[in-house]
Write a protein that holds these residues in place. Structure first.
Motif, PDB file in Angstrom:
ATOM      1  N   PHE A  47      78.103 -13.271 -28.046  1.00 19.56           N
ATOM      2  CA  PHE A  47      77.218 -12.840 -27.164  1.00 19.56           C
ATOM      3  C   PHE A  47      75.879 -13.527 -26.867  1.00 19.56           C
ATOM      4  CE2 PHE A  47      73.827 -10.013 -25.946  1.00 19.56           C
ATOM      5  CZ  PHE A  47      74.261  -9.725 -24.717  1.00 19.56           C
ATOM      6  N   VAL A  48      75.145 -13.879 -27.792  1.00 19.42           N
ATOM      7  CA  VAL A  48      74.232 -14.772 -27.833  1.00 19.42           C
ATOM      8  C   VAL A  48      74.341 -15.914 -27.329  1.00 19.42           C
ATOM      9  CG1 VAL A  48      72.233 -15.455 -29.019  1.00 19.42           C
ATOM     10  CG2 VAL A  48      72.844 -13.097 -29.492  1.00 19.42           C
ATOM     11  N   TYR A  49      75.118 -16.680 -27.590  1.00 24.90           N
ATOM     12  CA  TYR A  49      75.609 -18.047 -27.175  1.00 24.90           C
ATOM     13  C   TYR A  49      76.145 -17.677 -25.760  1.00 24.90           C
ATOM     14  CZ  TYR A  49      77.788 -22.433 -26.258  1.00 24.90           C
ATOM     15  OH  TYR A  49      78.125 -23.596 -25.711  1.00 24.90           O
ATOM     16  N   ASN A  50      76.791 -16.786 -25.207  1.00 25.25           N
ATOM     17  CA  ASN A  50      77.164 -16.732 -23.840  1.00 25.25           C
ATOM     18  C   ASN A  50      75.727 -16.443 -23.127  1.00 25.25           C
ATOM     19  OD1 ASN A  50      80.035 -17.174 -24.098  1.00 25.25           O
ATOM     20  ND2 ASN A  50      80.421 -14.966 -24.439  1.00 25.25           N
ATOM     21  N   GLN A  51      74.998 -15.468 -23.563  1.00 24.06           N
ATOM     22  CA  GLN A  51      73.656 -15.408 -22.819  1.00 24.06           C
ATOM     23  C   GLN A  51      72.943 -16.610 -22.775  1.00 24.06           C
ATOM     24  OE1 GLN A  51      73.003 -12.657 -21.509  1.00 24.06           O
ATOM     25  NE2 GLN A  51      70.789 -12.717 -20.977  1.00 24.06           N
ATOM     26  N   LEU A  52      72.784 -17.468 -23.753  1.00 23.52           N
ATOM     27  CA  LEU A  52      72.308 -18.905 -23.711  1.00 23.52           C
ATOM     28  C   LEU A  52      72.712 -19.720 -22.547  1.00 23.52           C
ATOM     29  CD1 LEU A  52      71.551 -19.708 -27.426  1.00 23.52           C
ATOM     30  CD2 LEU A  52      69.752 -18.932 -25.564  1.00 23.52           C
ATOM     31  N   ALA A  53      73.946 -19.790 -22.616  1.00 21.59           N
ATOM     32  CA  ALA A  53      74.508 -20.344 -21.242  1.00 21.59           C
ATOM     33  C   ALA A  53      74.321 -19.992 -20.030  1.00 21.59           C
ATOM     34  CB  ALA A  53      76.302 -20.488 -21.575  1.00 21.59           C
ATOM     35  N   TYR A  54      74.334 -18.749 -19.990  1.00 16.68           N
ATOM     36  CA  TYR A  54      73.782 -18.094 -18.527  1.00 16.68           C
ATOM     37  C   TYR A  54      72.563 -18.605 -18.191  1.00 16.68           C
ATOM     38  CZ  TYR A  54      72.500 -14.637 -15.297  1.00 16.68           C
ATOM     39  OH  TYR A  54      71.720 -13.925 -14.325  1.00 16.68           O
ATOM     40  N   LEU A  55      71.502 -18.401 -19.124  1.00 17.24           N
ATOM     41  CA  LEU A  55      70.196 -18.712 -19.064  1.00 17.24           C
ATOM     42  C   LEU A  55      69.873 -20.141 -18.806  1.00 17.24           C
ATOM     43  CD1 LEU A  55      68.438 -16.690 -22.181  1.00 17.24           C
ATOM     44  CD2 LEU A  55      68.411 -15.944 -19.610  1.00 17.24           C
ATOM     45  N   ALA A  56      70.722 -21.061 -19.446  1.00 15.14           N
ATOM     46  CA  ALA A  56      70.607 -22.347 -19.015  1.00 15.14           C
ATOM     47  C   ALA A  56      70.882 -22.661 -17.755  1.00 15.14           C
ATOM     48  CB  ALA A  56      71.443 -23.490 -20.301  1.00 15.14           C
ATOM     49  N   GLN A  57      72.173 -22.190 -17.164  1.00 13.58           N
ATOM     50  CA  GLN A  57      72.520 -22.099 -15.707  1.00 13.58           C
ATOM     51  C   GLN A  57      71.529 -21.880 -15.036  1.00 13.58           C
ATOM     52  OE1 GLN A  57      75.722 -19.520 -15.099  1.00 13.58           O
ATOM     53  NE2 GLN A  57      76.173 -20.226 -12.975  1.00 13.58           N
ATOM     54  N   GLN A  58      70.882 -20.535 -15.028  1.00  8.82           N
ATOM     55  CA  GLN A  58      69.945 -19.797 -14.247  1.00  8.82           C
ATOM     56  C   GLN A  58      68.582 -20.649 -14.237  1.00  8.82           C
ATOM     57  OE1 GLN A  58      70.100 -17.181 -12.245  1.00  8.82           O
ATOM     58  NE2 GLN A  58      72.327 -17.408 -12.731  1.00  8.82           N
ATOM     59  N   GLY A  59      68.257 -21.123 -15.325  1.00  7.29           N
ATOM     60  CA  GLY A  59      67.083 -22.208 -15.313  1.00  7.29           C
ATOM     61  C   GLY A  59      67.456 -23.304 -14.394  1.00  7.29           C
ATOM     62  N   THR A  60      68.496 -24.040 -14.661  1.00 10.94           N
ATOM     63  CA  THR A  60      68.859 -25.388 -13.757  1.00 10.94           C
ATOM     64  C   THR A  60      68.938 -24.882 -12.195  1.00 10.94           C
ATOM     65  OG1 THR A  60      70.083 -25.947 -15.689  1.00 10.94           O
ATOM     66  CG2 THR A  60      70.592 -26.840 -13.413  1.00 10.94           C
ATOM     67  N   ARG A  61      69.570 -23.602 -12.076  1.00 12.19           N
ATOM     68  CA  ARG A  61      69.546 -23.242 -10.519  1.00 12.19           C
ATOM     69  C   ARG A  61      68.171 -23.189  -9.903  1.00 12.19           C
ATOM     70  NH1 ARG A  61      69.253 -18.350  -8.276  1.00 12.19           N
ATOM     71  NH2 ARG A  61      70.117 -18.135  -6.296  1.00 12.19           N
ATOM     72  N   TYR A  62      67.270 -22.297 -10.972  1.00 14.14           N
ATOM     73  CA  TYR A  62      65.959 -22.208 -10.262  1.00 14.14           C
ATOM     74  C   TYR A  62      65.421 -23.517 -10.230  1.00 14.14           C
ATOM     75  CZ  TYR A  62      61.114 -20.749 -10.575  1.00 14.14           C
ATOM     76  OH  TYR A  62      59.746 -20.580 -10.225  1.00 14.14           O
ATOM     77  N   ALA A  63      65.163 -24.511 -11.091  1.00 11.06           N
ATOM     78  CA  ALA A  63      64.573 -25.866 -10.812  1.00 11.06           C
ATOM     79  C   ALA A  63      65.333 -26.601  -9.644  1.00 11.06           C
ATOM     80  CB  ALA A  63      64.955 -26.592 -12.120  1.00 11.06           C
ATOM     81  N   SER A  64      66.624 -26.421  -9.483  1.00  8.19           N
ATOM     82  CA  SER A  64      67.490 -27.286  -8.305  1.00  8.19           C
ATOM     83  C   SER A  64      66.849 -26.571  -7.062  1.00  8.19           C
ATOM     84  CB  SER A  64      68.768 -27.171  -8.478  1.00  8.19           C
ATOM     85  OG  SER A  64      69.191 -25.911  -8.154  1.00  8.19           O
ATOM     86  N   LEU A  65      66.689 -25.617  -6.900  1.00  2.11           N
ATOM     87  CA  LEU A  65      66.199 -24.900  -5.622  1.00  2.11           C
ATOM     88  C   LEU A  65      64.737 -24.981  -5.380  1.00  2.11           C
ATOM     89  CD1 LEU A  65      68.243 -21.643  -5.695  1.00  2.11           C
ATOM     90  CD2 LEU A  65      68.816 -23.868  -4.382  1.00  2.11           C
ATOM     91  N   ASN A  66      63.959 -25.261  -6.336  1.00  7.30           N
ATOM     92  CA  ASN A  66      62.340 -25.468  -6.476  1.00  7.30           C
ATOM     93  C   ASN A  66      61.876 -26.680  -6.625  1.00  7.30           C
ATOM     94  OD1 ASN A  66      61.764 -22.529  -5.965  1.00  7.30           O
ATOM     95  ND2 ASN A  66      62.570 -22.086  -7.624  1.00  7.30           N
TER      96      ASN A  66
END
Length: 142
Positions: A47-66
């Motif tokens: 569960f924690v690993y899946n959460q980390l993958a989601y967080l990395a994806q969201q951080g990348t999305r935030y950076a690519s849109l800003n």
């Protein structure tokens, strides 16, 4: 007479084996509980690993849109704060952001890496920990 002799050892044998079932049950329960706790802990690690993958994806999305042309350009600190605000139930994260040529400009890539030291809570692995890492990479759009 042979018959009475054969009954005496059987009676003694029953009396000396009275706690055998209790000992076997105790050993079986220990193995069973170790298996159950192990399954629960590795489920929690998954569960924690899946959460980390989601967080990395969201951080990348935030950076690519800003990117640098956005109203509020993303920085290493803003990406880290954003990722940590999205992390629920994971107290200590390390967020590393890497920019292509150290530039936050459209067309370049950005990579966000999220690290966490996972500690097992079960009674059978009290001092064990595992480093979990996930990363995401995307092209800056703005």
């Amino acid at each position: 007479m042979n018959r009475s002799r054969s009954l005496i050892p059987a009676a003694r044998r029953r009396r000396t084996q009275a706690g055998q079932g209790l000992v076997e049950s105790a050993l079986s329960i220990i193995v069973f509980l170790a298996l159950v706790f192990g399954i629960m802990e590795f489920g929690r690690a998954s569960f924690v690993y899946n959460q980390l993958a989601y967080l990395a994806q969201q951080g990348t999305r935030y950076a690519s849109l800003n990117g640098s042309t956005a109203a509020t350009p993303a920085t290493n600190t803003s990406i880290s704060n954003y990722v940590k605000s999205q992390a629920i139930g994971i107290p200590s994260l390390t967020v590393t952001t890497t920019w292509q040529n150290n530039q936050n400009v459209p067309g370049h890539w950005v990579k966000v890496k999220v690290d966490h030291s996972f500690t097992f809570l079960g009674p059978f692995m009290p001092a064990a920990s595992m480093n979990l890492t996930s990363s995401g990479q995307d092209t800056i759009l703005q």
